[in-house]
Design an enzyme around this catalytic site. Structure first.
Site, PDB file in Angstrom:
ATOM      1  N   GLU A   1       9.756  18.857  14.617  1.00  0.00           N
ATOM      2  CA  GLU A   1       9.976  20.233  15.112  1.00  0.00           C
ATOM      3  C   GLU A   1      10.210  20.130  16.706  1.00  0.00           C
ATOM      4  OE1 GLU A   1       7.384  23.307  12.164  1.00  0.00           O
ATOM      5  OE2 GLU A   1       6.327  22.482  14.042  1.00  0.00           O
TER       6      GLU A   1
ATOM      7  N   HIS B   1       7.382  18.183  18.305  1.00  0.00           N
ATOM      8  CA  HIS B   1       6.229  18.081  17.537  1.00  0.00           C
ATOM      9  C   HIS B   1       6.437  17.013  16.330  1.00  0.00           C
ATOM     10  CE1 HIS B   1       3.370  20.196  14.194  1.00  0.00           C
ATOM     11  NE2 HIS B   1       2.806  19.374  15.009  1.00  0.00           N
TER      12      HIS B   1
ATOM     13  N   SER C   1       0.378  20.724  18.478  1.00  0.00           N
ATOM     14  CA  SER C   1       0.663  21.603  17.223  1.00  0.00           C
ATOM     15  C   SER C   1       0.887  23.001  17.278  1.00  0.00           C
ATOM     16  CB  SER C   1      -0.344  21.186  16.089  1.00  0.00           C
ATOM     17  OG  SER C   1      -0.561  19.839  16.176  1.00  0.00           O
TER      18      SER C   1
ATOM     19  N   ASN D   1       2.959  24.773  10.767  1.00  0.00           N
ATOM     20  CA  ASN D   1       1.730  24.855  10.887  1.00  0.00           C
ATOM     21  C   ASN D   1       1.019  26.661  10.646  1.00  0.00           C
ATOM     22  OD1 ASN D   1       0.798  22.618  10.724  1.00  0.00           O
ATOM     23  ND2 ASN D   1       0.591  21.979  12.818  1.00  0.00           N
TER      24      ASN D   1
END
Ligand code: 3HC
Length: 698
Positions: free
Chosen positions: A448, A436, A415, A486
C-alpha cells in the site's frame, strides 16, 4: 522471408517464415507476449502448410521474437466468440508435420505456448526459460492438448502436479522432467537449427503418439481429493487433474475432445471471469491516474530503520531487487538480532533450494548495518519499521529530517497511524509517504502506497517505480485508520466477534470462512499473528471509542490471561504439537459474553456467517471508495486478494458484489445496521448504486 498474415490482416503479419534449406524457421512476433491471437493461429497454420509444400525444407524450428516464447492464448479474446482456426487444430497440424519440428523456447512458454512446444517433436530451451500450464490460475483447463500431451511426455504424476498447480518450471527442472530435451548454451536460435538438422531422416517422435502410464485407482482418487482440498473452492484444478488422468485410458483425439469441452464450459464460468478480472486488475492497479506520468526520483541507496520482523523482511525485499541497503537499530544488541534474523531467512532459502549459496552471499553483501540513524545521511530513501506509536515515529522522523539531504524520501511502514501527523514532524511533508508492506515483507506481493494531502506526485511515482522493481503489486491510497486493507479487516473481525456473541464458536466461524475460500479463518489468523498487537491498539483507541459501539471483549480477556496465540500455546484455540484444538476455556468465555449482552445463543449456519462477513467487507470497501481513499473498485479488490487472501476465484469483494447483485448485499447491511449500531450504517455509494441498478464495474 514469407509474410504469412492472412489477407484480412493489414500490415505486417505476426508470423514469419524464413524458408532456408534444409531448416526453415517459423518466427512468431506478436508483442508484448506473443499470445496466440487469431492472426497468430492463422499465420502458424499457413506456415506449417508452406513448409510441408516446400521440398527444400527438411526440418523446422518454431521460435519467437521479442521477450518471450508464446505466453498463451490471447486472454483478451476470451470474451468474444471463438474464431477459426482454433488453437487445437493448429497444434495438431504442428504435431502431424511430416518434417521434424523443434521448439526453441526463451522467456516463458505458457498455456497455449507450452502446448505448442509439447506438439513440437523436440524442444530446446534457454537456461533462463520457464514452461508451464497456468490455465487453472485463470479458472480454465488447458484447451489445446496440454492435459493429454503433458502426461504422455513426462508421466501422469508429474503432469498432475504441473497442471493442477499451474506452476512454471524453470529450464533445469523441465530438462529433468523430460519436458525439454536440451538446454541451449549461448545461441538458442542457432542451436535449435542444429538440433533440427540432427533430426532430419530420423523417426519423428510425436508426443501425442506416446503412451501415458496409468496411475493406480486408489492413488489417483487420493490425489484428486488432495488437489480439490488445496484448491479451496476453485473448480479448475480438480477438473484439469481429471483430464490428465484420462490420458492414460483415452486415445489422444478423444482425450482432446473431452478437454476442449471442459475448456469451453469453464471459459464462460463465473470463476474464470473473476480470475481474468484478477489478472488484469493486478496489472491495471499500478497505472494510477495522475501519478503514472510523474517522473520517479532515482533511488538506489535504501535505509531501513528497525530490524524487527518487518524491518528485516523489508531489507531483504530491497536486497533481493538489487538495491543497496543499510539497516539501523538503536543498539548493537538489537542490530545483531536483526542481522541474525536476516541471515536465517536467507539460510532457509538456500536449504530449501530456492536460492543458491552465491546469490545468498551477494544479497547478504548488499545489506550493511549500523547503530543510530546518523549513519543514513547518504540514503535516497529511508523506510522506518519501528514500534507502532505515533510519538515514537514523529520523534524519529524529526531526527531523520535533520540529517537527510533534501530530496531523500522518508517512508513509514505504519499499519494504522495518521501519516499526515508523522509528516508534520518534518520540514519536508511533500517527501513523506507510507510504504505499507505486509508480513513477511519479502514474500507478500501487496504494497500500500499511502499519500497524504501533501505528498508530492513524484514521490508517489517513485513508490510505484520501486514497487515495480520489487515485483510487488502497489495500491495507491490516502490516509485513514488502517488504510484500505486493515480498515476492512477490522470490520470483518468485529462482525466475526458479533457472530460469537450470538451463538457461533471460533472454530465454526473459521470453518465457514475457510469453506468460503480463505486459507484460514479470522480467529486462526489472529492466533498466528499474535493477539497482543491488536490488544495494544484497542487499548490505545479505548478513550475515543463511541460508547454506543457494540464491543465484544473476549479477545481482551484472552490477552489478560496471557493467551497471545500460537506463540504462547493458546489464544482462540489451544495448540498441542502445533495442531489447533477447540478450547473449553474459550467456549466458556464466549458463552459468558453472550450472557452479559443478554443474547440467547442460537446455531448460526455457515451461509449466514459467510453472507454477514461478505456484507461487512463490501460495505466498508464502498465507504473507502465514497471517501476517496482509493479511486477505483479494483484498488480494493487487489488489496483484498493479495493482502488478505480473499479468494481470487471470486474476483475480490466488489467484483463479486456485482455478480451477486448489490440489493441483496444492501439488505444484509441494513439488517446489521439496525442491530450493530454506529459504524455499520450502509455506505452511501452502496445505497445509490443499488437504487439505480449501477455496478462497481460498468
Ligand atoms: N493474453 C493477452 N495479454 C496478455 C497475456 C495473454 N495471454 N499475457 C500477458 N498479457 C499482457 C498483459 O496484460 C500486459 O498487458 P499491459 O502491458 O497492457 O498491462 C502485457 O501482456 C505484459 O504482461 P505482464 O505485465 O504480465 O509482463 P511480465 O513480463 O511481468 O509477465 C508473463 C509476462 C509471464 C507472460 C505474464 O504476462 C503471464 O503470466 N501471462 C499470462 C500467461 C497465461 O496465463 N497463459 C495462459 C493463457 S490461457 C491459454 O493459453 C489457454 C490455452 O490452453 C488454450
Amino acid at each position: 522471408m514469407t509474410d504469412l498474415s492472412s489477407p484480412s490482416q493489414a500490415g505486417a503479419g505476426p508470423v514469419r517464415l524464413v524458408a532456408a534449406s534444409p531448416v526453415a524457421v517459423i518466427e512468431i512476433d506478436n508483442p508484448p507476449v506473443n499470445a496466440t491471437s487469431q492472426a497468430v493461429r492463422a499465420g502458424l497454420l499457413a506456415a506449417i502448410h508452406e513448409v510441408e509444400r516446400d521440398a527444400e525444407v527438411e526440418a523446422v524450428v518454431i521460435a519467437c521474437a521479442g521477450r518471450t516464447f508464446v505466453a498463451g492464448a490471447d486472454i483478451r479474446e476470451f470474451g468474444q466468440p471463438p474464431r477459426e482456426p482454433h488453437l487445437p487444430d493448429v497444434i495438431n497440424a504442428i504435431e502431424a508435420c511430416s518434417k521434424p519440428v523443434v521448439g526453441a523456447v526463451h522467456g516463458t512458454a505458457l498455456g497455449g505456448g507450452c502446448e505448442i512446444a509439447l506438439a513440437c517433436h523436440a524442444r530446446i530451451a534457454d537456461a533462463g526459460a520457464g514452461l508451464g500450464l497456468p490455465e487453472v490460475k485463470l479458472g480454465l483447463v488447458p484447451g489445446a492438448g496440454g492435459t493429454q500431451r503433458l502426461p504422455r511426455l513426462i508421466g501422469v504424476e508429474a503432469a498432475l502436479d504441473l497442471v493442477s498447480s499451474g506452476r512454471t518450471v524453470k529450464a533445469a527442472e523441465a530438462l529433468r522432467l523430460g519436458l525439454v530435451d536440451r538446454i541451449a548454451g549461448q545461441d538458442l536460435r542457432q542451436e535449435a537449427i542444429d538440433f533440427a538438422r540432427e533430426l532430419i531422416g530420423k523417426p519423428i517422435r510425436r508426443t501425442g503418439a506416446l503412451p501415458a502410464n496409468g496411475m493406480e485407482a486408489e492413488a489417483a482418487a487420493k490425489k484428486l481429493l488432495e488437489i480439490r482440498r488445496k484448491a479451496r473452492g476453485a473448480e479448475a484444478p480438480g477438473k484439469a487433474a481429471e483430464l490428465v488422468l484420462l490420458a492414460a485410458s483415452l486415445p489422444l483425439k478423444e482425450g482432446m475432445a473431452r478437454e476442449r469441452e471442459t475448456f469451453l464450459e469453464l471459459r464462460s464460468s463465473d470463476q474464470s471471469a473473476a480470475l481474468r478480472h484478477a489478472f488484469f486488475a493486478e496489472r491495471e492497479v499500478a497505472r494510477v491516474p495522475g501519478f503514472d506520468s510523474a517522473e520517479p526520483r532515482p533511488v538506489q541507496r535504501i535505509g531501513v530503520v528497525g530490524a524487527g520482523t518487518m524491518g528485516s523482511g523489508i531489507a531483504i525485499a530491497f536486497a533481493d531487487a538489487g538495491f543497496e541497503v543499510k539497516v539501523v537499530e538503536t543498539s548493537e544488541q538489537a542490530l545483531a538480532a536483526g542481522q541474525a534474523r536476516i541471515a536465517d531467512i536467507y539460510e532457509k532459502q538456500v536449504a530449501s533450494g530456492r536460492l543458491t549459496a552465491a546469490a545468498r552471499d551477494e544479497r547478504l553483501g548488499a545489506i550493511r548495518y549500523g547503530v543510530g540513524v546518523d549513519t543514513l545521511a547518504d540514503r535516497d530513501l529511508v523506510v522506518e519499521a519501528v514500534f507502532e506509536d505515533l510519538e515514537v515515529k514523529r520523534a524519529l522522523f524529526r531526527e531523520l529530517d535533520a540529517i537527510l539531504r533534501p530530496g531523500t524520501i522518508l517512508a513509514t511502514n505504519t499499519s494504522y497511524l495518521d501519516i499526515s501527523l508523522i509528516a508534520d514532524a518534518t520540514s519536508r511533508p511533500a517527501e513523506v509517504v507510507g510504504l505499507h508492506f505486509f508480513s513477511p515483507a519479502h514474500v507478500m506481493k501487496l504494497l500500500e502506497i499511502v499519500r497524504t494531502d501533501r505528498t508530492a506526485a513524484d514521490v508517489v511515482a517513485t513508490g510505484l517505480a520501486i514497487a515495480r522493481r520489487l515485483r510487488k503489486i502497489p495500491v495507491v491510497c490516502r490516509v485513514c485508520d488502517g488504510f484500505v486493507g486493515n480498515r476492512i479487516l477490522s470490520r470483518y473481525r468485529q462482525q466475526a466477534e458479533y457472530l460469537l456473541e450470538e451463538g457461533a464458536l471460533p472454530h465454526e466461524v473459521d470453518a465457514a470462512l475457510e469453506a468460503f475460500g480463505f486459507p484460514m479463518g479470522p480467529f486462526a489468523v489472529s492466533d498466528m499473528a499474535g493477539l497482543d498487537i491488536a490488544w495494544a491498539r484497542r487499548k490505545r483507541l479505548a478513550p475515543t471509542r463511541d460508547p454506543r459501539e457494540r464491543y465484544v471483549d473476549v479477545a481482551d480477556r484472552l490477552c489478560e490471561a496471557g493467551r497471545f496465540g500460537r506463540k504462547t500455546g493458546a489464544g482462540w484455540y489451544r495448540y498441542e504439537g502445533g495442531r489447533r484444538e477447540i478450547d473449553p476455556v474459550v467456549t466458556a468465555l464466549v458463552e459468558e459474553a453472550s450472557q452479559r449482552r443478554g443474547l440467547r445463543r442460537r446455531p448460526i449456519p455457515p451461509e449466514e456467517i459467510q453472507a454477514r462477513i461478505r456484507a461487512a467487507i463490501v460495505n466498508e470497501a464502498c465507504k473507502i471508495l465514497d471517501e476517496g481513499i482509493v479511486e477505483r473498485p479494483l484498488d480494493v479488490d487487489v488489496v483484498m486478494m493479495h493482502g488478505y487472501a480473499y479468494p481470487a476465484w471470486r474476483g475480490g469483494p466488489l467484483f463479486e458484489a456485482d455478480r451477486i447483485g448489490l440489493q441483496p448485499i444492501l439488505d444484509q447491511v441494513m439488517e446489521r445496521a439496525g442491530k450493530d449500531g454506529p459504524g455499520w450504517e450502509p455506505a452511501a455509494g452502496l445505497v445509490s448504486r443499488a437504487a439505480s441498478g449501477a455496478r462497481f464495474y460498468p
